[in-house]
Design an enzyme around this catalytic site. Structure first.
Site, PDB file in Angstrom:
ATOM      1  N   ARG A  87      -4.501   1.514  -8.663  1.00  0.00           N
ATOM      2  CA  ARG A  87      -4.911   1.553  -7.002  1.00  0.00           C
ATOM      3  C   ARG A  87      -5.654   0.255  -6.409  1.00  0.00           C
ATOM      4  O   ARG A  87      -6.829  -0.630  -7.101  1.00  0.00           O
ATOM      5  CB  ARG A  87      -6.431   2.606  -6.837  1.00  0.00           C
ATOM      6  CG  ARG A  87      -5.833   2.615  -5.389  1.00  0.00           C
ATOM      7  CD  ARG A  87      -7.241   3.857  -5.037  1.00  0.00           C
ATOM      8  NE  ARG A  87      -6.575   5.123  -5.272  1.00  0.00           N
ATOM      9  CZ  ARG A  87      -7.508   6.370  -5.976  1.00  0.00           C
ATOM     10  NH1 ARG A  87      -8.749   5.885  -5.275  1.00  0.00           N
ATOM     11  NH2 ARG A  87      -7.045   7.396  -6.228  1.00  0.00           N
ATOM     12  N   ARG A 156     -14.873   2.643  -1.493  1.00  0.00           N
ATOM     13  CA  ARG A 156     -14.156   2.506  -1.384  1.00  0.00           C
ATOM     14  C   ARG A 156     -13.333   1.894  -0.748  1.00  0.00           C
ATOM     15  O   ARG A 156     -14.269   1.337  -0.060  1.00  0.00           O
ATOM     16  CB  ARG A 156     -13.621   3.991  -1.200  1.00  0.00           C
ATOM     17  CG  ARG A 156     -13.691   5.411  -2.665  1.00  0.00           C
ATOM     18  CD  ARG A 156     -13.284   4.885  -3.914  1.00  0.00           C
ATOM     19  NE  ARG A 156     -13.884   6.235  -4.961  1.00  0.00           N
ATOM     20  CZ  ARG A 156     -13.499   6.583  -5.000  1.00  0.00           C
ATOM     21  NH1 ARG A 156     -12.292   7.242  -4.749  1.00  0.00           N
ATOM     22  NH2 ARG A 156     -13.625   7.822  -5.919  1.00  0.00           N
ATOM     23  N   LYS A 219     -18.965   8.677  -4.922  1.00  0.00           N
ATOM     24  CA  LYS A 219     -17.899   7.963  -4.074  1.00  0.00           C
ATOM     25  C   LYS A 219     -18.176   8.387  -2.163  1.00  0.00           C
ATOM     26  O   LYS A 219     -18.744   8.791  -1.874  1.00  0.00           O
ATOM     27  CB  LYS A 219     -16.226   8.288  -3.797  1.00  0.00           C
ATOM     28  CG  LYS A 219     -16.260   9.726  -3.882  1.00  0.00           C
ATOM     29  CD  LYS A 219     -14.693  10.034  -3.796  1.00  0.00           C
ATOM     30  CE  LYS A 219     -14.382  11.736  -3.448  1.00  0.00           C
ATOM     31  NZ  LYS A 219     -13.302  12.073  -3.553  1.00  0.00           N
ATOM     32  N   LYS A 221     -16.815   6.464   1.379  1.00  0.00           N
ATOM     33  CA  LYS A 221     -15.570   6.499   2.165  1.00  0.00           C
ATOM     34  C   LYS A 221     -16.368   5.784   3.521  1.00  0.00           C
ATOM     35  O   LYS A 221     -17.074   6.057   4.518  1.00  0.00           O
ATOM     36  CB  LYS A 221     -14.678   7.898   1.924  1.00  0.00           C
ATOM     37  CG  LYS A 221     -14.128   7.844   0.540  1.00  0.00           C
ATOM     38  CD  LYS A 221     -12.695   8.953   1.125  1.00  0.00           C
ATOM     39  CE  LYS A 221     -12.645   9.605  -0.075  1.00  0.00           C
ATOM     40  NZ  LYS A 221     -12.147  10.394  -0.124  1.00  0.00           N
ATOM     41  N   CYS A 440      -0.788  15.484  -1.301  1.00  0.00           N
ATOM     42  CA  CYS A 440      -1.416  14.159  -1.996  1.00  0.00           C
ATOM     43  C   CYS A 440      -0.192  13.849  -3.103  1.00  0.00           C
ATOM     44  O   CYS A 440       0.476  14.526  -3.367  1.00  0.00           O
ATOM     45  CB  CYS A 440      -2.489  14.761  -2.659  1.00  0.00           C
ATOM     46  SG  CYS A 440      -2.372  16.437  -3.353  1.00  0.00           S
ATOM     47  N   CYS A 446      -2.013  14.309 -11.484  1.00  0.00           N
ATOM     48  CA  CYS A 446      -3.190  14.622 -11.154  1.00  0.00           C
ATOM     49  C   CYS A 446      -3.419  15.150 -12.268  1.00  0.00           C
ATOM     50  O   CYS A 446      -3.227  16.348 -11.873  1.00  0.00           O
ATOM     51  CB  CYS A 446      -3.112  15.261  -9.013  1.00  0.00           C
ATOM     52  SG  CYS A 446      -4.499  15.376  -9.004  1.00  0.00           S
ATOM     53  N   CYS A 485      -4.821  20.737  -4.999  1.00  0.00           N
ATOM     54  CA  CYS A 485      -6.018  21.455  -4.611  1.00  0.00           C
ATOM     55  C   CYS A 485      -7.453  21.224  -3.943  1.00  0.00           C
ATOM     56  O   CYS A 485      -6.771  20.703  -2.905  1.00  0.00           O
ATOM     57  CB  CYS A 485      -6.517  20.400  -6.212  1.00  0.00           C
ATOM     58  SG  CYS A 485      -7.654  19.410  -6.050  1.00  0.00           S
ATOM     59  N   CYS A 489      -7.813  15.265  -1.280  1.00  0.00           N
ATOM     60  CA  CYS A 489      -7.174  13.692  -0.510  1.00  0.00           C
ATOM     61  C   CYS A 489      -6.363  13.650   0.427  1.00  0.00           C
ATOM     62  O   CYS A 489      -6.149  12.348   1.508  1.00  0.00           O
ATOM     63  CB  CYS A 489      -6.197  13.158  -1.996  1.00  0.00           C
ATOM     64  SG  CYS A 489      -7.328  13.227  -3.185  1.00  0.00           S
TER      65      CYS A 489
END
Length: 572
Positions: A87, A156, A219, A221, A440, A446, A485, A489
């Site tokens: 990514r 991120r 993380k 954001k 996603c 994934c 899930c 995302c």
């Protein structure tokens, strides 16, 4: 090596082993080096060690395997078909034509002849084998691109609104997103040593002056929104900045803290949360405010229980007033009162739009962000051909679409001719529901996915569209999102209709978010399949068509009619 670290949230020294295993791993990683360099040389396996896989996320890389063939390989006593997702860090989602061509080249050479646009305005390569990781990252370096901090427990890639109404204010915000991103990424030399083959330096306590040995608890954001568009879903960011303009241009930002989408099914102490607007800062306070907010999360975030480590939980555990006062103390003074602003959507507007600079922007629909050639729809080839003649830039939107930016009057006919040649519609070319859909990646790559998303949502939309037409709603915009899930995302919890995967073919159905992301949706049905989904939506569409008021969005109607309960949280 000293095994004791400071748990700043309690202001006492604690044994490292008393914290979560990820904290131990980061602390002992030699600033994200681990044994990654040795693992890349191991040709006995297509994968890397568990610990190095964790550390490689900080370098923008996830180890994955093809779950479509996992069982068959197990029966054959073969290891999983390991490949890697790579990514990019792409602040504001902006790329030059030269960079686009390099990304296209690398995707064809190493990424299975496809590239994916993400919901955070960047590119992902999938299907990259281990021996191609270095050539891929070095190829990006040739055009001044990198993958630093695209994943992992750090800040991120920084988002910035990509609405096609381009302006000087927008340009300034995008420039600030790049400046901020360069400021907040980890400073360890490990990335350059491992991927660019630079000489190793002796690590020191000053190698990470902000992050330290343990980086962030989870993380983090960050994004910039430019009203009236909330295309980045500002209330889902750990830290958001809402641009406030005046007669002299950009004046500053309203600060939003504590958003986050992830949750775990059947665990009530995990949940999505919308961010809170806590005040206003002048634009020259941007770096100081970011350091203060991230510093509070670094020092007070939960490092024992990882599922409770996001900033949203820190705020709820400590209290918003306490967190705000800590931020203000680190900034050296109080925030100003928040200023007025208005959002009207969180989607993209497709087709041509004139900018105040006299040029044109063209927003192209990229279903679920997947760029590849499919029959006569030669999307990948067409965008490459476009990049070969385009003098402006490409901008990725937070809804995984593409804006061809800065097209002159003279160039516009050439752009339209190329798109026609490669079968790419200019105006979106699809139903409103499809244009407002997002999914996603999910299966097969994934490891967290429990159900399909990207590969299934287009088929489901094709079955929902006739229901909308039947009830006279085909021209009514409704946001719809799907994830494999509950981790969120594709930001499902701020969609009017959303699905999160529970098992193959089974989803939780959420309804009633605000049209521009200002309200969370509500769980309406659990663990249902396609037939129940279509039957449920058919009945709701029938009521909506009969009972809605003029201009009333679907999510708002569901609340007014009492079909879903009061939202758990609405943005201030």
């Amino acid at each position: 090596m000293d095994s004791r670290v400071v748990d700043r949230s309690n202001d006492i020294s604690q044994p490292l082993e008393a914290l979560g295993p990820d904290e131990t791993l980061k602390y002992n990683s030699d600033y994200l080096r681990g044994s990654i360099d040795l693992g890349l040389l191991d040709r006995v396996t297509g994968g890397v060690k568990f610990e190095d896989n964790k550390l490689m996320k900080f370098h923008g890389i996830y180890q994955q395997d093809d779950r479509d063939i996992r069982d068959e390989r197990r029966r054959q006593k073969l290891e999983p078909a390991y490949t890697f997702m790579v990514r990019l860090r792409l602040p504001g989602g902006v790329t030059t034509a030269e960079q686009w061509l390099k990304i296209d080249e690398l995707a064809r050479r190493h990424g299975g002849d496809m590239v994916r646009l993400t919901t955070r305005q960047t590119f992902q390569f999938h299907w990259v084998v281990k021996e191609d990781l270095k050539p891929t990252i070095q190829g990006l370096h040739e055009v001044l691109l990198d993958t630093v901090a695209a994943c992992g427990d750090d800040a991120r890639t920084v988002m910035a609104g990509a609405d096609p109404d381009d302006s000087e204010l927008h340009a300034e915000v995008v420039a600030l997103s790049k400046q901020l991103s360069d400021h907040i990424i980890p400073k360890t030399h490990a990335y350059h040593e491992i991927w660019y083959n630079e000489a190793k330096i002796a690590s020191s306590e000053n190698e990470e002056p902000f992050y330290g040995r343990q980086y962030m608890p989870r993380k983090f954001k960050i994004g910039f929104a430019i009203p009236p568009s909330n295309d980045i879903d500002i209330y889902t960011q750990d830290l958001g900045f809402i641009a406030i303009g005046g007669e002299s241009g950009l004046e500053g930002f309203n600060v939003v803290i504590g958003g986050g989408m992830g949750r775990t099914d059947n665990e009530a102490d995990t949940y999505p949360r919308l961010g809170d607007v806590i005040g206003f800062i002048a634009k020259d306070q941007l770096i100081a405010a970011t350091d203060a907010v991230m510093g509070v999360q670094r020092d007070y975030g939960n490092r024992k229980v990882r599922k409770r480590a996001r900033f949203k939980y820190t705020i709820d555990d400590k209290g918003l007033d306490f967190i705000t006062s800590e931020i203000e103390a680190r900034m050296g003074g109080p925030l100003e009162p928040a200023r007025a602003f208005t959002f009207d959507s969180n989607g993209d507007r497709f087709g041509w739009g004139k900018t105040d600079r006299g040029t044109w922007n063209l927003t192209l629909f990229i279903e679920n962000g997947r760029i590849r050639n499919t029959g006569n729809y030669r999307l990948m080839d067409g965008l490459r051909a476009l990049a070969q003649v385009h003098n402006g830039k490409f901008r990725l939107t937070p809804n995984h679409n593409v804006i061809v930016s800065g097209v002159t009057d003279e160039k516009r006919p050439q752009v339209e001719a190329l798109l026609s040649e490669y079968g790419i519609p200019v105006d979106g070319g699809h139903s409103l529901l499809r244009l407002n859909a997002m999914a996603c990646v999910a299966l097969p790559t994934c490891p967290l996915a429990m159900a399909e998303a990207e590969r299934y949502l287009p088929d489901l939309v094709q079955k929902i569209d006739p229901l909308l037409e039947k009830h006279g709603l085909a021209d009514t915009p409704i946001t719809i999102r799907m994830t494999g899930c509950p981790n969120g995302c594709a930001r499902p919890y701020v969609a009017e209709i959303a699905f999160t995967g529970r098992a193959p073919g089974k989803y939780n159905l959420y309804l009633g978010a605000g049209f521009h992301g200002e309200r969370l949706n509500t769980l309406y049905r659990e663990n249902i399949g396609e037939a129940a989904i279509l039957e449920t939506l058919d009945g709701l569409f029938a009521r909506y068509a009969q009972e809605r008021t003029s201009g009333e969005h679907f999510g708002n109607y569901l609340h007014r009619a009492g079909i879903v309960g009061a939202a758990e949280q609405a943005a201030a």
